[in-house]
Write a protein that holds these residues in place. Sequence first.
Motif, PDB file in Angstrom:
ATOM      1  N   ARG A 124       0.915  -1.332   0.126  1.00  8.58           N
ATOM      2  CA  ARG A 124       0.041   0.071   0.064  1.00  8.58           C
ATOM      3  C   ARG A 124       0.900   1.413  -0.290  1.00  8.58           C
ATOM      4  N   PHE A 125       2.081   1.254   0.396  1.00  7.96           N
ATOM      5  CA  PHE A 125       2.850   2.351   0.433  1.00  7.96           C
ATOM      6  C   PHE A 125       3.377   2.733  -0.946  1.00  7.96           C
ATOM      7  N   PHE A 126       3.315   1.807  -1.765  1.00 11.02           N
ATOM      8  CA  PHE A 126       3.987   2.060  -3.222  1.00 11.02           C
ATOM      9  C   PHE A 126       2.519   2.493  -4.099  1.00 11.02           C
ATOM     10  N   GLU A 127       1.246   2.326  -3.698  1.00 13.56           N
ATOM     11  CA  GLU A 127       0.261   2.628  -4.464  1.00 13.56           C
ATOM     12  C   GLU A 127       0.218   3.897  -5.036  1.00 13.56           C
ATOM     13  N   SER A 128       0.631   4.819  -4.419  1.00 17.77           N
ATOM     14  CA  SER A 128       0.501   6.155  -4.539  1.00 17.77           C
ATOM     15  C   SER A 128       1.855   6.963  -5.099  1.00 17.77           C
ATOM     16  N   LEU A 129       2.849   6.161  -5.354  1.00 12.39           N
ATOM     17  CA  LEU A 129       4.309   6.251  -5.965  1.00 12.39           C
ATOM     18  C   LEU A 129       4.356   6.223  -7.013  1.00 12.39           C
ATOM     19  N   GLY A 130       3.361   5.967  -8.178  1.00  7.82           N
ATOM     20  CA  GLY A 130       3.646   5.760  -9.433  1.00  7.82           C
ATOM     21  C   GLY A 130       4.017   7.127 -10.058  1.00  7.82           C
ATOM     22  N   PRO A 131       3.440   8.049 -10.030  1.00 14.07           N
ATOM     23  CA  PRO A 131       3.864   9.297 -10.470  1.00 14.07           C
ATOM     24  C   PRO A 131       5.050   9.570 -10.292  1.00 14.07           C
ATOM     25  N   THR A 132       5.851   9.401  -8.875  1.00 12.66           N
ATOM     26  CA  THR A 132       7.201   9.898  -8.725  1.00 12.66           C
ATOM     27  C   THR A 132       8.184   8.765  -9.598  1.00 12.66           C
ATOM     28  N   ILE A 133       7.686   7.629  -9.509  1.00 11.09           N
ATOM     29  CA  ILE A 133       8.534   6.802 -10.085  1.00 11.09           C
ATOM     30  C   ILE A 133       8.741   7.076 -11.795  1.00 11.09           C
ATOM     31  N   ASP A 134       7.549   7.323 -12.184  1.00  9.50           N
ATOM     32  CA  ASP A 134       7.328   7.604 -13.699  1.00  9.50           C
ATOM     33  C   ASP A 134       8.082   9.049 -14.113  1.00  9.50           C
ATOM     34  N   ASP A 135       8.051   9.976 -13.027  1.00 13.87           N
ATOM     35  CA  ASP A 135       8.820  11.214 -13.275  1.00 13.87           C
ATOM     36  C   ASP A 135      10.425  10.824 -13.661  1.00 13.87           C
ATOM     37  N   VAL A 136      10.733  10.246 -12.748  1.00 13.48           N
ATOM     38  CA  VAL A 136      12.174   9.940 -12.827  1.00 13.48           C
ATOM     39  C   VAL A 136      12.472   8.961 -14.092  1.00 13.48           C
ATOM     40  N   ILE A 137      11.726   8.101 -14.517  1.00  9.42           N
ATOM     41  CA  ILE A 137      11.888   7.167 -15.644  1.00  9.42           C
ATOM     42  C   ILE A 137      11.656   8.258 -17.059  1.00  9.42           C
ATOM     43  N   GLY A 138      10.672   9.037 -16.754  1.00  7.39           N
ATOM     44  CA  GLY A 138      10.675   9.951 -17.899  1.00  7.39           C
ATOM     45  C   GLY A 138      11.896  10.777 -18.085  1.00  7.39           C
ATOM     46  N   ASP A 139      12.453  11.393 -17.091  1.00  4.63           N
ATOM     47  CA  ASP A 139      13.548  12.006 -17.438  1.00  4.63           C
ATOM     48  C   ASP A 139      14.685  11.238 -18.022  1.00  4.63           C
ATOM     49  N   THR A 140      14.885  10.017 -17.751  1.00  3.54           N
ATOM     50  CA  THR A 140      15.760   9.002 -18.214  1.00  3.54           C
ATOM     51  C   THR A 140      15.540   8.977 -19.903  1.00  3.54           C
ATOM     52  N   LEU A 141      14.418   8.680 -20.004  1.00  7.24           N
ATOM     53  CA  LEU A 141      13.840   8.170 -21.328  1.00  7.24           C
ATOM     54  C   LEU A 141      13.903   9.392 -22.349  1.00  7.24           C
ATOM     55  N   ASN A 142      13.953  10.525 -21.761  1.00  9.35           N
ATOM     56  CA  ASN A 142      14.125  11.716 -22.349  1.00  9.35           C
ATOM     57  C   ASN A 142      15.502  11.993 -22.891  1.00  9.35           C
ATOM     58  N   ARG A 143      16.267  11.714 -22.016  1.00 14.76           N
ATOM     59  CA  ARG A 143      17.596  12.069 -22.194  1.00 14.76           C
ATOM     60  C   ARG A 143      18.231  10.823 -23.138  1.00 14.76           C
ATOM     61  N   TRP A 144      17.708   9.678 -23.295  1.00 11.92           N
ATOM     62  CA  TRP A 144      17.998   8.610 -24.172  1.00 11.92           C
ATOM     63  C   TRP A 144      17.443   9.053 -25.501  1.00 11.92           C
ATOM     64  N   GLN A 145      16.335   9.702 -25.642  1.00  7.80           N
ATOM     65  CA  GLN A 145      15.726  10.297 -26.924  1.00  7.80           C
ATOM     66  C   GLN A 145      16.837  11.025 -27.529  1.00  7.80           C
ATOM     67  N   ASP A 146      17.717  12.180 -26.765  1.00  4.46           N
ATOM     68  CA  ASP A 146      18.555  12.895 -27.403  1.00  4.46           C
ATOM     69  C   ASP A 146      19.845  11.954 -27.827  1.00  4.46           C
ATOM     70  N   LEU A 147      20.048  11.049 -26.973  1.00  4.29           N
ATOM     71  CA  LEU A 147      21.306  10.060 -27.212  1.00  4.29           C
ATOM     72  C   LEU A 147      21.149   9.324 -28.678  1.00  4.29           C
ATOM     73  N   ALA A 148      19.849   8.966 -28.699  1.00  3.57           N
ATOM     74  CA  ALA A 148      19.258   7.862 -30.004  1.00  3.57           C
ATOM     75  C   ALA A 148      19.499   9.008 -31.358  1.00  3.57           C
ATOM     76  N   SER A 149      18.769  10.518 -30.990  1.00  2.00           N
ATOM     77  CA  SER A 149      18.902  11.103 -32.279  1.00  2.00           C
ATOM     78  C   SER A 149      20.321  11.413 -32.876  1.00  2.00           C
ATOM     79  N   ARG A 150      21.399  11.075 -31.693  1.00  2.00           N
ATOM     80  CA  ARG A 150      22.927  11.361 -32.161  1.00  2.00           C
ATOM     81  C   ARG A 150      23.567  10.121 -32.415  1.00  2.00           C
ATOM     82  N   GLN A 151      22.454   8.985 -32.526  1.00  2.00           N
ATOM     83  CA  GLN A 151      22.920   7.636 -32.621  1.00  2.00           C
ATOM     84  C   GLN A 151      23.991   7.276 -31.638  1.00  2.00           C
TER      85      GLN A 151
END
Length: 453
Positions: A118-145
């Motif tokens: 139950r402690f983690f039920e409300s933490l989805g947005p927090t987890i997703d925010d961190v993952i989103g930052d990483t994936l956006n950085r990966w998008q930039d890396l991928a654009s530069r191959q």
Amino acid sequence: MTGQATPSAAAPTKAPGPRGSFLWGNLADFQQDAIGFLTQAVHDHGDIVRLRFGPITAHLVNRPEYAEHILAGAVGRYDKQTRSVARIRATCGDSLLSSEGPAWLRHRRLIQPVFQPRFFESLGPTIDDVIGDTLNRWQDLASRQQDIAIVSEMMRLTMTIAARILFTAEIEKDSEVIERALAVILEDTWRRIEAPVDLASISPRFHRPRFRRALQDIDRIVYRIIEQRRSGGSQHDDLLSRLLAAHQTQAEAGLSDQELRDACVTLLLAGHETTANALTWTFFLISQHPEVELKLHEEGVQFESTRNATQTQMAFSEAIRLYPSIWIIERRAMADDRIGGFAIPRGSMVLTSPYLLHRHAEFWSEPERFDPTRFTPPNIASRPRHAYLPFGIGPHKCIGEHMALTVATHIVARTLSRFQLSVVPGQTIKTLPGITLRHAGELRMKLKPIPCN
């Protein structure tokens, strides 16, 4: 049922095992290739193998009922007074990983509520925010191959998530320091476990300078997190708040300064490193199986709205079957015992290896094959309960199991909704068994963005 074989009238006999050298027994073979040696040992000698590491006698047991007996059914006969725990204590102090009895129970009762589902039920947005930052950085890396070092990326990502969940702290800028320090600590700890003689067990002064510096780096970050929370005066519903409240209490159960530090260090390091290793192997295995990858991509695209990740959870469970982060567990026999008709003498060590048990052909068909369908409900029900124990079993079962599964599911689902990952050619894929089961090397992977429909 304790898991012991039915006793026979005959006296227990000595278990079979490889001979080894006169002086050091099997130590050299274990040091050279721990997994290969143990795999061969059970192949040659069966499910109970007697080993000798210098003056230490150990028994490797490799059946679900034997694992249950040692880790859950007969816990009063086995304790954690082992070489591995003694070496880990140099880093984590007397924490959940290394303590026993009243001290362990006090820590467990204090920390357990934070790790309830139950402690983690409300933490989805927090987890997703961190993952989103990483994936956006990966998008930039991928654009530069540019490709990525998946091990480091997973270490950074899981560490950042763990710090936010457990301590409501931002430590991404410290990720490189922690990763370097942790690599030194893990390597040095495993070296001391394998060494016939460890002078550092006599006094911390005998630790190598690299180890001492690495531990100082970790301590600086942990103490800074604690001090920032104290001076900030803000209230958070997280683990650090519980630890600080216990530290400040005048009751007998209050945490000392050292216990506060030990708990924070243990949970910061253990809270991310094992999950990062598991995710590394997960992405590698998925990249080798396009049919699985396609299913997970489709599920990942819908994950934001449905939060359903059944296929993803099955794939992660199968990945940690093949590559469990905690690949070997050690206990000490407190009294003479008998398992499977063989004698387990008092004071000897007993080893259970999830890595080997998860590959036992009696319980897993084609055990080397990656097959997430092993974790459909009917398939789970059809095999012995303790044939699968990536988080351990019994009283000392990993307290962070639900956190690891929640974080891993989010990371895999979100990642595969946006990227196809593939291994850069020419690399050697090799396990590195130590305190945890890592990949031997950085393992570089290519990023291919998946167009949005």
